[in-house]
Design a protein around this motif. Structure first.
Motif, PDB file in Angstrom:
ATOM      1  N   ARG A 192       0.827  -1.204   0.000  1.00 43.69           N
ATOM      2  CA  ARG A 192       0.000   0.000   0.000  1.00 43.69           C
ATOM      3  C   ARG A 192       0.862   1.255   0.000  1.00 43.69           C
ATOM      4  NH1 ARG A 192      -4.101  -0.670   4.885  1.00 43.69           N
ATOM      5  NH2 ARG A 192      -2.265  -1.651   5.835  1.00 43.69           N
ATOM      6  N   SER A 193       0.314   2.323  -0.576  1.00 45.44           N
ATOM      7  CA  SER A 193       1.033   3.603  -0.617  1.00 45.44           C
ATOM      8  C   SER A 193       0.719   4.483   0.576  1.00 45.44           C
ATOM      9  CB  SER A 193       0.687   4.357  -1.910  1.00 45.44           C
ATOM     10  OG  SER A 193      -0.710   4.591  -1.997  1.00 45.44           O
ATOM     11  N   VAL A 194      -0.446   4.287   1.196  1.00 39.40           N
ATOM     12  CA  VAL A 194      -0.896   5.119   2.309  1.00 39.40           C
ATOM     13  C   VAL A 194      -1.501   4.201   3.368  1.00 39.40           C
ATOM     14  CG1 VAL A 194      -2.241   7.163   2.988  1.00 39.40           C
ATOM     15  CG2 VAL A 194      -1.502   6.889   0.613  1.00 39.40           C
ATOM     16  N   VAL A 195      -1.217   4.481   4.627  1.00 41.18           N
ATOM     17  CA  VAL A 195      -1.751   3.660   5.714  1.00 41.18           C
ATOM     18  C   VAL A 195      -2.312   4.546   6.814  1.00 41.18           C
ATOM     19  CG1 VAL A 195      -0.253   1.660   5.326  1.00 41.18           C
ATOM     20  CG2 VAL A 195       0.538   3.543   6.798  1.00 41.18           C
ATOM     21  N   ALA A 196      -3.255   3.982   7.541  1.00 41.68           N
ATOM     22  CA  ALA A 196      -3.707   4.585   8.793  1.00 41.68           C
ATOM     23  C   ALA A 196      -2.753   4.159   9.891  1.00 41.68           C
ATOM     24  CB  ALA A 196      -5.125   4.132   9.115  1.00 41.68           C
ATOM     25  N   VAL A 197      -2.444   5.073  10.785  1.00 39.45           N
ATOM     26  CA  VAL A 197      -1.569   4.793  11.926  1.00 39.45           C
ATOM     27  C   VAL A 197      -2.384   4.997  13.191  1.00 39.45           C
ATOM     28  CG1 VAL A 197       0.521   5.500  13.164  1.00 39.45           C
ATOM     29  CG2 VAL A 197       0.493   5.512  10.648  1.00 39.45           C
ATOM     30  N   ARG A 198      -2.497   3.958  13.972  1.00 39.88           N
ATOM     31  CA  ARG A 198      -3.193   4.040  15.251  1.00 39.88           C
ATOM     32  C   ARG A 198      -2.195   3.794  16.376  1.00 39.88           C
ATOM     33  NH1 ARG A 198      -8.895   3.645  15.071  1.00 39.88           N
ATOM     34  NH2 ARG A 198      -9.760   3.150  13.000  1.00 39.88           N
TER      35      ARG A 198
END
Length: 272
Positions: free
Chosen positions: A173-179
């Motif tokens: 993936r090029s973009v991820v959510a960070v939690r």
């Protein structure tokens, strides 16, 4: 990945001025050669200072702002207009003062945007925007950014890629959510290292003594899961742009007096 070149300036203010001037030159040259240019913006103290200096630079209007695509390396997942968002800070520092094309300002979605409080959906939406801007010769659904600006954190994080976090294992993936980010706010959106490495140039920015240890690790061959900044490299060029305090832990040979460019107050060296 490209070799690393280190440039050291006397202090943070001169660093910000020099990076702004360097960016003007890079964008003008690219627009003259190709008609348009693209840059990935960063937040943080030195990143925002560069944008303020760029807004005040005498050569600012040499850039055709209508032919510039602006992206972000990461964003705090907060409501639109929140003062802690990188977009909000960039608009106040620079974008509200130049004639940008709103359609070419690609801000990351906010927590009150079309995806609501769903950072994974927002990350997927931004990835779709990147893919839509990708030319046939580009790879991985990510444009070949001309310059990607990244601040280096004292823990070696870049964008919102923190040491040991799951996002650093992401290869598709090029973009991820960070939690659960260790630095507030805990929820963010970030480009992945694979997306960052699609940039022609990656410029790593750091100022202050608290960044010196991280910079030392970032310029060495190191595992990117433990040292994310060590994995942030451009396809063609990687610049590490520092003030003297941030360069304090680098080997003396890397910032030797023989590298000083007369009249520029900067020291350069290159690492293979």
């Amino acid at each position: 990945m490209s070799p690393v070149s280190v440039v050291v300036h006397p202090d943070a203010q001169l660093l910000a001025k020099a990076v702004a001037a360097r960016l003007v030159t890079r964008l003008v040259d690219t627009q003259n050669a190709r008609g348009s240019a693209s840059v990935v913006l960063t937040g943080g103290g030195i990143g925002t200072a560069v944008l303020r200096e760029l807004a005040e630079a005498p050569a600012r209007d040499a850039v055709d702002w209508r032919r510039l695509d602006l992206w972000w390396g990461d964003e705090r997942f907060l409501p639109k207009g929140d003062p802690d968002r990188n977009e909000t800070q960039a608009r106040a520092a620079l974008l509200d003062h130049v004639d940008v094309d709103p359609e070419r300002v690609h801000a990351m979605p906010a927590s009150d945007g079309p995806d609501g409080d769903d950072p994974e959906g927002a990350a997927a939406r931004y990835a779709t925007s990147l893919a839509a801007a990708t030319r046939a010769e580009d790879k991985g659904g990510v444009p070949s950014f001309d310059v990607c600006l990244l601040g280096v954190g004292p823990d070696t994080h870049v964008a919102s890629l923190f040491p040991g976090q799951p996002a650093l294992y992401e290869e598709t993936r090029s973009v991820v959510a960070v939690r659960g980010a260790p630095k507030p706010p805990p929820t963010r959106i970030s480009l992945t290292l694979s997306a960052i490495r699609r940039a022609h140039d990656v410029w790593l920015l750091a100022s202050g003594a608290e960044k010196a240890a991280a910079v030392n690790l970032a310029v060495k061959p190191a595992g990117e899961v433990q040292v994310p900044a060590a994995g942030a490299r451009g396809r063609v060029r990687t610049l590490v742009l520092l003030d003297r305090a941030a360069a304090d832990h680098l080997p003396p040979a890397l910032v030797s007096p023989g590298g000083v460019i007369p009249g520029h107050g900067e020291t350069t060296s290159r690492l293979s």
